[in-house]
Design a protein around this motif. Structure first.
Motif, mmCIF file in Angstrom:
data_model
loop_
_atom_site.group_PDB
_atom_site.id
_atom_site.type_symbol
_atom_site.label_atom_id
_atom_site.label_comp_id
_atom_site.label_asym_id
_atom_site.label_seq_id
_atom_site.Cartn_x
_atom_site.Cartn_y
_atom_site.Cartn_z
ATOM 1 N N HIS A 4 0.839 -1.198 0.000
ATOM 2 C CA HIS A 4 0.000 0.000 0.000
ATOM 3 C C HIS A 4 0.879 1.254 0.000
ATOM 4 C CE1 HIS A 4 -3.817 -2.080 0.486
ATOM 5 N NE2 HIS A 4 -3.212 -2.876 1.353
ATOM 6 N N ILE A 5 0.286 2.363 -0.353
ATOM 7 C CA ILE A 5 1.062 3.586 -0.527
ATOM 8 C C ILE A 5 1.761 4.001 0.763
ATOM 9 C CG2 ILE A 5 -0.959 5.061 -0.111
ATOM 10 C CD1 ILE A 5 0.249 7.006 -2.192
ATOM 11 N N HIS A 6 1.112 3.767 1.922
ATOM 12 C CA HIS A 6 1.782 4.137 3.174
ATOM 13 C C HIS A 6 2.972 3.222 3.451
ATOM 14 C CE1 HIS A 6 -1.594 1.408 4.190
ATOM 15 N NE2 HIS A 6 -0.758 0.891 5.078
ATOM 16 N N HIS A 7 2.881 1.949 3.049
ATOM 17 C CA HIS A 7 4.026 1.045 3.184
ATOM 18 C C HIS A 7 5.189 1.527 2.316
ATOM 19 C CE1 HIS A 7 0.886 -2.128 4.357
ATOM 20 N NE2 HIS A 7 1.615 -1.909 5.420
ATOM 21 N N ARG A 8 4.879 2.002 1.130
ATOM 22 C CA ARG A 8 5.933 2.442 0.201
ATOM 23 C C ARG A 8 6.631 3.694 0.718
ATOM 24 N NH1 ARG A 8 3.840 1.178 -5.951
ATOM 25 N NH2 ARG A 8 2.806 -0.800 -5.481
ATOM 26 N N LEU B 285 0.384 11.909 3.035
ATOM 27 C CA LEU B 285 -0.896 11.354 2.611
ATOM 28 C C LEU B 285 -2.049 12.288 2.948
ATOM 29 C CD1 LEU B 285 -0.238 7.629 3.516
ATOM 30 C CD2 LEU B 285 -0.257 8.676 1.257
ATOM 31 N N TRP B 286 -1.983 12.987 4.063
ATOM 32 C CA TRP B 286 -3.008 13.989 4.355
ATOM 33 C C TRP B 286 -2.960 15.112 3.315
ATOM 34 C CZ3 TRP B 286 -3.030 15.057 10.386
ATOM 35 C CH2 TRP B 286 -3.675 13.992 11.022
ATOM 36 N N THR B 287 -1.755 15.494 2.911
ATOM 37 C CA THR B 287 -1.625 16.538 1.883
ATOM 38 C C THR B 287 -2.218 16.072 0.557
ATOM 39 O OG1 THR B 287 0.393 17.377 2.939
ATOM 40 C CG2 THR B 287 0.015 18.005 0.649
ATOM 41 N N LEU B 288 -1.941 14.822 0.192
ATOM 42 C CA LEU B 288 -2.545 14.269 -1.019
ATOM 43 C C LEU B 288 -4.068 14.263 -0.922
ATOM 44 C CD1 LEU B 288 -0.357 11.197 -2.066
ATOM 45 C CD2 LEU B 288 -0.824 13.245 -3.419
ATOM 46 N N LEU C 42 1.067 9.285 -9.229
ATOM 47 C CA LEU C 42 2.133 8.468 -9.821
ATOM 48 C C LEU C 42 3.511 8.997 -9.451
ATOM 49 C CD1 LEU C 42 0.715 7.742 -13.398
ATOM 50 C CD2 LEU C 42 1.023 6.106 -11.527
ATOM 51 N N ALA C 43 3.649 10.306 -9.414
ATOM 52 C CA ALA C 43 4.936 10.907 -9.043
ATOM 53 C C ALA C 43 5.307 10.535 -7.610
ATOM 54 C CB ALA C 43 4.868 12.426 -9.203
ATOM 55 N N VAL C 44 4.335 10.568 -6.707
ATOM 56 C CA VAL C 44 4.598 10.190 -5.308
ATOM 57 C C VAL C 44 5.027 8.729 -5.230
ATOM 58 C CG1 VAL C 44 3.534 9.844 -3.044
ATOM 59 C CG2 VAL C 44 3.070 11.933 -4.333
ATOM 60 N N VAL D 257 8.621 8.361 -6.689
ATOM 61 C CA VAL D 257 9.625 8.893 -5.767
ATOM 62 C C VAL D 257 9.809 7.937 -4.593
ATOM 63 C CG1 VAL D 257 10.114 10.751 -4.128
ATOM 64 C CG2 VAL D 257 9.291 11.307 -6.425
ATOM 65 N N ALA D 258 8.682 7.385 -4.084
ATOM 66 C CA ALA D 258 8.771 6.428 -2.978
ATOM 67 C C ALA D 258 9.535 5.178 -3.402
ATOM 68 C CB ALA D 258 7.365 6.058 -2.498
ATOM 69 N N ARG D 259 9.289 4.688 -4.618
ATOM 70 C CA ARG D 259 10.001 3.498 -5.107
ATOM 71 C C ARG D 259 11.490 3.781 -5.231
ATOM 72 N NH1 ARG D 259 8.194 0.502 -10.584
ATOM 73 N NH2 ARG D 259 6.527 -0.195 -9.191
ATOM 74 N N ALA D 260 11.833 4.957 -5.779
ATOM 75 C CA ALA D 260 13.252 5.306 -5.926
ATOM 76 C C ALA D 260 13.919 5.415 -4.557
ATOM 77 C CB ALA D 260 13.380 6.631 -6.686
ATOM 78 N N GLY D 261 13.223 5.989 -3.585
ATOM 79 C CA GLY D 261 13.768 6.096 -2.250
ATOM 80 C C GLY D 261 14.001 4.748 -1.596
#
Length: 347
Positions: A279-283, A298-301, A332-334, A337-341
């Motif tokens: 999930h996105i928070h895990h990433r 995630l709140w900002t999103l 998608l950008a988030v 970036v999370a995957r690259a990090g």
């Protein structure tokens, strides 16, 4: 004091006061969320906080119906329908938080709750499309109602994996839906959205990182059901400006996260109802963000999606695809970036 603000404060105060009681009940009955591979907490944490949220929403709603004020003039049928639909959802949630329930049992109860809503007049008589025309659903209204309730209820359930995330996302979405409903004078939508926003805000005092109590399936499924009902309330009057399009955008984050989760599991040949750590928070956590920073992202999103819903209510329909496209690119950008990090940390 504005009426909506009074309702929000009342619901928040009830949730704030009842959450410690729900926490104590969870400790007594053994409704604990234990640490695990997909969990970020280090110690067993009580569930059942959702009981306080549900009590705050329903108690303040019915009190407002009795006490002097604008809510006294509301048709009681939709509120009665929501209350009747919430009861099996809450019973399911409590059972799941204590002993665990299988996915098919959950879907069956959620479908029954959706049918209860339909019996009380909730439905999807119209559907928006990005080009501005409105589709009449006819006999498909009830099946679409069931699918909508199932989808949104499970979307909120799936995103509830980080302290304060689900409650914050729902509160932000309700704020956006309140603003869009106020623009065309739908007081019933404003009424329910205000209660949800207040209850989630009161619960967040106990659920913010590090959480002292979780809402559990009791809370996430109640929130999903109530948000579904709130969206269907917008749809019931046949208002072309506010069919399911705006709730879809306002709740874009949990909907996108759950859609990606099911697609990911299907692509990998895994059971779609079996949880994973994708999930996105895990990433964001895997990329090195602290739980608090991941929550802020995630709140900002969510606020971005909510703002887009407000914007779409005011813009001509021809702008819909452009706004949705921008939101998709941001999400998608988030993720990229999370995957690259995460990869940099592995290297």
């Amino acid at each position: 004091m504005p009426y909506s603000l009074s309702l929000a404060i009342a619901a928040g105060a009830v949730a704030l006061a009842l959450t410690p009681l729900a926490r104590e009940l969870a400790l007594r009955v053994g409704a604990l969320d234990h640490p695990g591979p997909r969990r970020i907490h280090a110690a067993p944490t009580p569930r059942l906080g959702g009981l306080a949220i549900a009590a705050a929403v329903l108690l303040v709603a019915w009190a407002a119906r009795v006490l002097p004020g604008p809510a006294r003039e509301l048709d009681p049928r939709p509120l009665l329908g929501l209350t009747c639909a919430a009861l099996p959802i809450l019973l399911l949630g409590v059972f799941d938080d204590i002993r665990g329930a299988g996915p098919w049992a959950k879907l069956a109860v959620q479908a029954c709750a959706a049918l209860v809503l339909a019996a009380f007049g909730y439905g999807v008589p119209l559907l928006s499309n990005p080009f501005g025309t409105v589709l009449v659903t006819g006999v498909w209204s009830v099946p679409l109602t069931v699918l909508w309730v199932l989808g949104l209820t499970n979307a909120i359930n799936l995103i509830d994996g980080l302290d304060g995330l689900a409650a914050g996302v729902v509160a932000i979405a309700c704020g956006a839906l309140w603003v869009t409903a106020r623009a065309h004078g739908d007081f019933y939508v404003m009424f329910i959205a205000t209660l949800l926003l207040g209850a989630c805000s009161g619960f967040l005092w106990w659920n913010r990182p590090p959480a002292r109590v979780f809402m559990g399936d009791t809370g996430s499924q109640f929130l999903g059901l109530t948000l579904s009902a709130l969206s269907l309330l917008e749809n019931r009057k046949g208002t072309a400006a506010l069919t399911l399009l705006l709730p879809l955008v306002a709740l874009g984050l949990p909907i996108a996260d759950s859609t990606l989760a099911f697609a990911r599991r299907l692509a990998r040949g895994k059971h779609v109802f079996r949880g994973d750590a994708g999930h996105i928070h895990h990433r964001l956590l895997a990329a090195g963000l602290s739980p608090r920073r991941a929550l802020m992202v995630l709140w900002t999103l969510s606020a971005l999606f909510g703002g887009a819903a407000i914007l779409l209510e005011r813009l001509p329909h021809r702008w819909t695809l452009a706004v949705v496209g921008v939101l998709t690119l941001v999400l998608l950008a988030v993720l990229l970036v999370a995957r690259a990090g995460a990869r940099r940390r592995q290297d």
